[in-house]
Design a protein around this motif. Structure first.
Motif, PDB file in Angstrom:
ATOM      1  N   GLY A 222      44.912  45.112  50.234  1.00 30.65           N
ATOM      2  CA  GLY A 222      44.421  43.673  49.493  1.00 30.65           C
ATOM      3  C   GLY A 222      45.488  42.645  49.448  1.00 30.65           C
ATOM      4  N   CYS A 223      45.060  41.549  48.759  1.00 26.43           N
ATOM      5  CA  CYS A 223      46.173  40.455  48.548  1.00 26.43           C
ATOM      6  C   CYS A 223      45.603  39.760  47.293  1.00 26.43           C
ATOM      7  CB  CYS A 223      46.383  39.741  49.767  1.00 26.43           C
ATOM      8  SG  CYS A 223      44.628  38.756  50.281  1.00 26.43           S
ATOM      9  N   ILE A 224      46.448  38.959  46.704  1.00 33.45           N
ATOM     10  CA  ILE A 224      46.197  37.943  45.775  1.00 33.45           C
ATOM     11  C   ILE A 224      45.357  36.894  46.428  1.00 33.45           C
ATOM     12  CG2 ILE A 224      47.101  36.389  44.083  1.00 33.45           C
ATOM     13  CD1 ILE A 224      47.863  39.218  43.492  1.00 33.45           C
ATOM     14  N   TYR A 225      44.302  36.782  45.861  1.00 33.54           N
ATOM     15  CA  TYR A 225      43.504  35.499  46.421  1.00 33.54           C
ATOM     16  C   TYR A 225      44.040  34.417  46.564  1.00 33.54           C
ATOM     17  CZ  TYR A 225      38.921  33.140  46.770  1.00 33.54           C
ATOM     18  OH  TYR A 225      37.908  32.312  47.354  1.00 33.54           O
TER      19      TYR A 225
ATOM     20  N   LEU B 179      34.831  36.549  26.944  1.00 34.50           N
ATOM     21  CA  LEU B 179      35.151  35.526  28.081  1.00 34.50           C
ATOM     22  C   LEU B 179      36.453  35.856  28.569  1.00 34.50           C
ATOM     23  CD1 LEU B 179      33.305  34.249  25.556  1.00 34.50           C
ATOM     24  CD2 LEU B 179      33.890  32.192  26.892  1.00 34.50           C
ATOM     25  N   VAL B 180      36.688  35.310  29.701  1.00 33.70           N
ATOM     26  CA  VAL B 180      37.816  35.613  30.520  1.00 33.70           C
ATOM     27  C   VAL B 180      39.017  34.396  30.307  1.00 33.70           C
ATOM     28  CG1 VAL B 180      38.981  35.947  32.894  1.00 33.70           C
ATOM     29  CG2 VAL B 180      36.554  36.827  32.295  1.00 33.70           C
ATOM     30  N   PHE B 181      38.511  33.346  30.222  1.00 34.03           N
ATOM     31  CA  PHE B 181      39.423  31.937  29.884  1.00 34.03           C
ATOM     32  C   PHE B 181      40.185  31.591  31.018  1.00 34.03           C
ATOM     33  CE2 PHE B 181      38.174  33.025  25.413  1.00 34.03           C
ATOM     34  CZ  PHE B 181      37.151  31.813  25.170  1.00 34.03           C
TER      35      PHE B 181
ATOM     36  N   SER C 155      45.547  33.299  41.289  1.00 33.37           N
ATOM     37  CA  SER C 155      46.687  34.024  41.067  1.00 33.37           C
ATOM     38  C   SER C 155      46.240  35.187  40.272  1.00 33.37           C
ATOM     39  CB  SER C 155      47.680  33.226  40.725  1.00 33.37           C
ATOM     40  OG  SER C 155      47.271  32.726  39.297  1.00 33.37           O
ATOM     41  N   ASN C 156      45.139  35.278  39.434  1.00 30.35           N
ATOM     42  CA  ASN C 156      44.686  36.426  38.717  1.00 30.35           C
ATOM     43  C   ASN C 156      43.739  37.204  39.352  1.00 30.35           C
ATOM     44  OD1 ASN C 156      46.290  35.477  36.543  1.00 30.35           O
ATOM     45  ND2 ASN C 156      44.832  34.695  35.268  1.00 30.35           N
ATOM     46  N   LEU C 157      43.481  37.096  40.610  1.00 37.25           N
ATOM     47  CA  LEU C 157      42.383  37.614  41.207  1.00 37.25           C
ATOM     48  C   LEU C 157      43.070  38.553  42.261  1.00 37.25           C
ATOM     49  CD1 LEU C 157      39.673  34.717  41.097  1.00 37.25           C
ATOM     50  CD2 LEU C 157      39.280  37.181  39.817  1.00 37.25           C
ATOM     51  N   PHE C 158      42.784  39.584  42.431  1.00 42.46           N
ATOM     52  CA  PHE C 158      43.261  40.581  43.529  1.00 42.46           C
ATOM     53  C   PHE C 158      41.857  40.923  44.288  1.00 42.46           C
ATOM     54  CE2 PHE C 158      44.258  44.699  45.652  1.00 42.46           C
ATOM     55  CZ  PHE C 158      45.426  44.397  46.133  1.00 42.46           C
ATOM     56  N   MET C 159      42.250  40.832  45.584  1.00 35.48           N
ATOM     57  CA  MET C 159      41.122  40.896  46.713  1.00 35.48           C
ATOM     58  C   MET C 159      41.326  41.934  47.521  1.00 35.48           C
ATOM     59  SD  MET C 159      39.487  38.008  49.374  1.00 35.48           S
ATOM     60  CE  MET C 159      40.682  38.653  50.655  1.00 35.48           C
ATOM     61  N   ILE C 160      40.417  43.040  47.602  1.00 32.37           N
ATOM     62  CA  ILE C 160      40.211  43.875  48.653  1.00 32.37           C
ATOM     63  C   ILE C 160      39.440  43.580  49.939  1.00 32.37           C
ATOM     64  CG2 ILE C 160      40.105  46.425  49.089  1.00 32.37           C
ATOM     65  CD1 ILE C 160      40.520  46.820  46.197  1.00 32.37           C
ATOM     66  N   GLN C 161      39.985  43.640  51.005  1.00 32.06           N
ATOM     67  CA  GLN C 161      39.009  43.074  52.129  1.00 32.06           C
ATOM     68  C   GLN C 161      38.332  44.270  52.658  1.00 32.06           C
ATOM     69  OE1 GLN C 161      42.821  40.977  53.851  1.00 32.06           O
ATOM     70  NE2 GLN C 161      40.924  40.058  54.819  1.00 32.06           N
ATOM     71  N   ALA C 162      37.185  43.988  53.085  1.00 31.64           N
ATOM     72  CA  ALA C 162      36.296  44.886  53.606  1.00 31.64           C
ATOM     73  C   ALA C 162      35.446  44.497  54.851  1.00 31.64           C
ATOM     74  CB  ALA C 162      35.203  45.606  52.671  1.00 31.64           C
ATOM     75  N   SER C 163      34.714  44.952  55.646  1.00 27.87           N
ATOM     76  CA  SER C 163      34.168  44.454  56.700  1.00 27.87           C
ATOM     77  C   SER C 163      32.893  43.632  56.685  1.00 27.87           C
ATOM     78  CB  SER C 163      33.628  45.560  57.683  1.00 27.87           C
ATOM     79  OG  SER C 163      32.833  46.700  57.009  1.00 27.87           O
TER      80      SER C 163
ATOM     81  N   PHE D 246      36.788  42.062  44.501  1.00 20.57           N
ATOM     82  CA  PHE D 246      37.797  41.522  43.464  1.00 20.57           C
ATOM     83  C   PHE D 246      37.947  42.115  42.029  1.00 20.57           C
ATOM     84  CE2 PHE D 246      36.406  38.264  46.285  1.00 20.57           C
ATOM     85  CZ  PHE D 246      37.191  37.338  46.536  1.00 20.57           C
ATOM     86  N   HIS D 247      39.093  42.222  41.729  1.00 20.08           N
ATOM     87  CA  HIS D 247      39.620  42.574  40.543  1.00 20.08           C
ATOM     88  C   HIS D 247      40.493  41.742  39.754  1.00 20.08           C
ATOM     89  CE1 HIS D 247      38.636  46.745  41.912  1.00 20.08           C
ATOM     90  NE2 HIS D 247      39.034  46.443  42.651  1.00 20.08           N
ATOM     91  N   LEU D 248      40.224  41.626  38.433  1.00 19.52           N
ATOM     92  CA  LEU D 248      40.939  40.765  37.656  1.00 19.52           C
ATOM     93  C   LEU D 248      42.224  41.590  37.410  1.00 19.52           C
ATOM     94  CD1 LEU D 248      38.598  39.591  34.898  1.00 19.52           C
ATOM     95  CD2 LEU D 248      39.850  38.195  36.297  1.00 19.52           C
TER      96      LEU D 248
END
Length: 217
Positions: free
Chosen positions: A8-11, A42-44, A49-57, A62-64
């Motif tokens: 993945g990568c940082i969004y 609440l996330v606030f 930059s606070n979201l990690f994205m895992i790419q799928a087909s 996403f993960h915080l």
């Protein structure tokens, strides 16, 4: 998370290839916030930059990755809220904080990404642009008029439905020598098919309806 990081990568470092992918990603991010809201958190500080994205087909996940700002709703102290100005609701006070604060942040991400990449709206349904405009108006407005979680998700899903309609990027060119039937009517149909996703073609048998429509199928 260590295993996921390799795939993945940082969004913040990712750029969508299409409007459809962008709105799929925004919907996935919204559902993260929605799940926390159902537990009274609440996330606030929702930001790329606070979201990690895992790419799928077929869908990105996403993960915080920064949990310092997440706060129980009944434990909120506005002097201790950790948020980033570019994604922070300017109206925040102890009396006005609710889950729509996070919806505002997600709206900021969406607007930022729409402005960063100039998407071509000519190849999508004519309703998409007005729907996006209305979504942003009712997301970045005053809090009392802002969409809640359920309303925001429904609007995203509606836009995705229209974005999922397949359009022809390069319509065929009609030449006079290739016309069959009535030339004026065929020109009108050609213009309609460039603007609309569905056109009703009717006429008596043998005038070439099927042949004409097959050129666009």
């Amino acid at each position: 998370m260590i295993q996921s990081y390799a795939y993945g990568c940082i969004y913040k470092d990712y750029e969508e290839e299409s409007l459809y992918e962008l709105f799929k990603n925004i919907l996935s991010i919204t559902r993260i916030a929605y799940d926390l809201h159902k537990k009274d958190y609440l996330v606030f500080d929702i930001k790329p930059s606070n979201l990690f994205m895992i790419q799928a087909s077929d869908q990105n996940f996403f993960h915080l990755i920064d949990f310092d700002s997440i706060t129980k709703k009944n434990e909120i102290n506005t002097f201790e809220i950790k948020s980033t100005n570019d994604y922070c609701d300017p109206e925040i006070t102890i009396d006005t904080v609710d889950y729509r604060f996070d919806i505002y942040s997600i709206g900021c991400i969406l607007l930022e990404r729409l402005n960063k990449k100039h998407y071509d709206f000519s190849c999508v349904h004519s309703k998409v642009k007005p729907l996006i405009d209305q979504l942003l108006i009712h997301t970045l407005c005053k809090q009392e008029k802002r969409l809640n979680d359920d309303e925001f998700i429904l609007k995203l899903e509606e836009i995705l439905e229209y974005l999922n309609i397949q359009y022809f990027l390069q319509p065929i060119q009609l030449h006079k020598q290739s016309f069959f039937g009535y030339e004026d009517e065929l020109i009108e149909l050609h213009e309609l098919l460039q603007k609309q996703s569905f056109v009703n073609v009717s006429g008596m048998n043998g005038v070439g309806k099927n042949t004409f429509v097959y050129e666009y199928a």
